[in-house]
Design a protein around this motif. Structure first.
Motif, PDB file in Angstrom:
ATOM      1  N   ALA A 137      66.772  40.034  66.539  1.00  0.00           N
ATOM      2  CA  ALA A 137      67.263  41.097  66.557  1.00  0.00           C
ATOM      3  C   ALA A 137      68.769  41.167  65.891  1.00  0.00           C
ATOM      4  N   ALA A 138      69.350  39.950  66.356  1.00  0.00           N
ATOM      5  CA  ALA A 138      70.812  39.693  65.842  1.00  0.00           C
ATOM      6  C   ALA A 138      70.703  39.617  64.001  1.00  0.00           C
ATOM      7  N   LEU A 139      69.711  38.999  63.647  1.00  0.00           N
ATOM      8  CA  LEU A 139      69.365  39.247  62.001  1.00  0.00           C
ATOM      9  C   LEU A 139      69.205  40.578  61.618  1.00  0.00           C
ATOM     10  N   GLU A 140      68.466  41.492  62.368  1.00  0.00           N
ATOM     11  CA  GLU A 140      68.260  42.890  61.838  1.00  0.00           C
ATOM     12  C   GLU A 140      69.574  43.576  62.068  1.00  0.00           C
ATOM     13  N   ALA A 141      70.499  43.169  62.997  1.00  0.00           N
ATOM     14  CA  ALA A 141      71.588  43.984  63.313  1.00  0.00           C
ATOM     15  C   ALA A 141      72.794  43.418  62.311  1.00  0.00           C
ATOM     16  N   ARG A 142      72.592  42.503  61.782  1.00  0.00           N
ATOM     17  CA  ARG A 142      73.714  42.049  60.811  1.00  0.00           C
ATOM     18  C   ARG A 142      73.187  42.672  59.472  1.00  0.00           C
ATOM     19  N   GLY A 143      71.918  42.851  59.104  1.00  0.00           N
ATOM     20  CA  GLY A 143      71.427  43.529  57.810  1.00  0.00           C
ATOM     21  C   GLY A 143      71.769  45.103  57.901  1.00  0.00           C
ATOM     22  N   LYS A 144      71.821  45.716  59.093  1.00  0.00           N
ATOM     23  CA  LYS A 144      71.987  47.046  59.348  1.00  0.00           C
ATOM     24  C   LYS A 144      73.571  46.935  58.949  1.00  0.00           C
ATOM     25  N   ALA A 145      74.169  46.221  59.589  1.00  0.00           N
ATOM     26  CA  ALA A 145      75.732  46.174  59.592  1.00  0.00           C
ATOM     27  C   ALA A 145      76.253  46.263  58.047  1.00  0.00           C
ATOM     28  N   ARG A 146      75.395  45.235  57.309  1.00  0.00           N
ATOM     29  CA  ARG A 146      76.061  45.177  55.729  1.00  0.00           C
ATOM     30  C   ARG A 146      75.554  46.512  55.108  1.00  0.00           C
ATOM     31  N   GLY A 147      74.316  47.010  55.502  1.00  0.00           N
ATOM     32  CA  GLY A 147      74.201  48.123  55.119  1.00  0.00           C
ATOM     33  C   GLY A 147      75.209  49.367  55.184  1.00  0.00           C
ATOM     34  N   LYS A 148      75.644  49.691  56.459  1.00  0.00           N
ATOM     35  CA  LYS A 148      76.583  50.492  56.953  1.00  0.00           C
ATOM     36  C   LYS A 148      77.862  50.390  56.078  1.00  0.00           C
TER      37      LYS A 148
END
Length: 61
Positions: free
Chosen positions: A36-47
């Protein structure tokens, strides 16, 4: 943002989601949290990429 950075962000999202789902299926909550943390980091990079592109567009006008 370059295509490589965009791909890296999307890859982090996909891998994180896969890790999270597999870990939940197996019952390993620690690994699920890491996914979940890895997924959130990817989303943050996208944002961050979206914000960066919008700011560039505002200066071009």
């Amino acid at each position: 943002m370059s295509a490589g950075e965009k791909a890296k962000a999307k890859a982090e999202q996909v891998v994180g989601k896969a890790v999270r789902k597999v870990a939940h299926a197996v019952g390993n909550e620690t690994t699920a949290a890491k996914g979940a943390a890895l997924e959130a980091r990817g989303k943050a990079r996208g944002k961050a990429r979206d914000i960066k592109e919008r700011s560039k567009d505002s200066f071009r006008r």
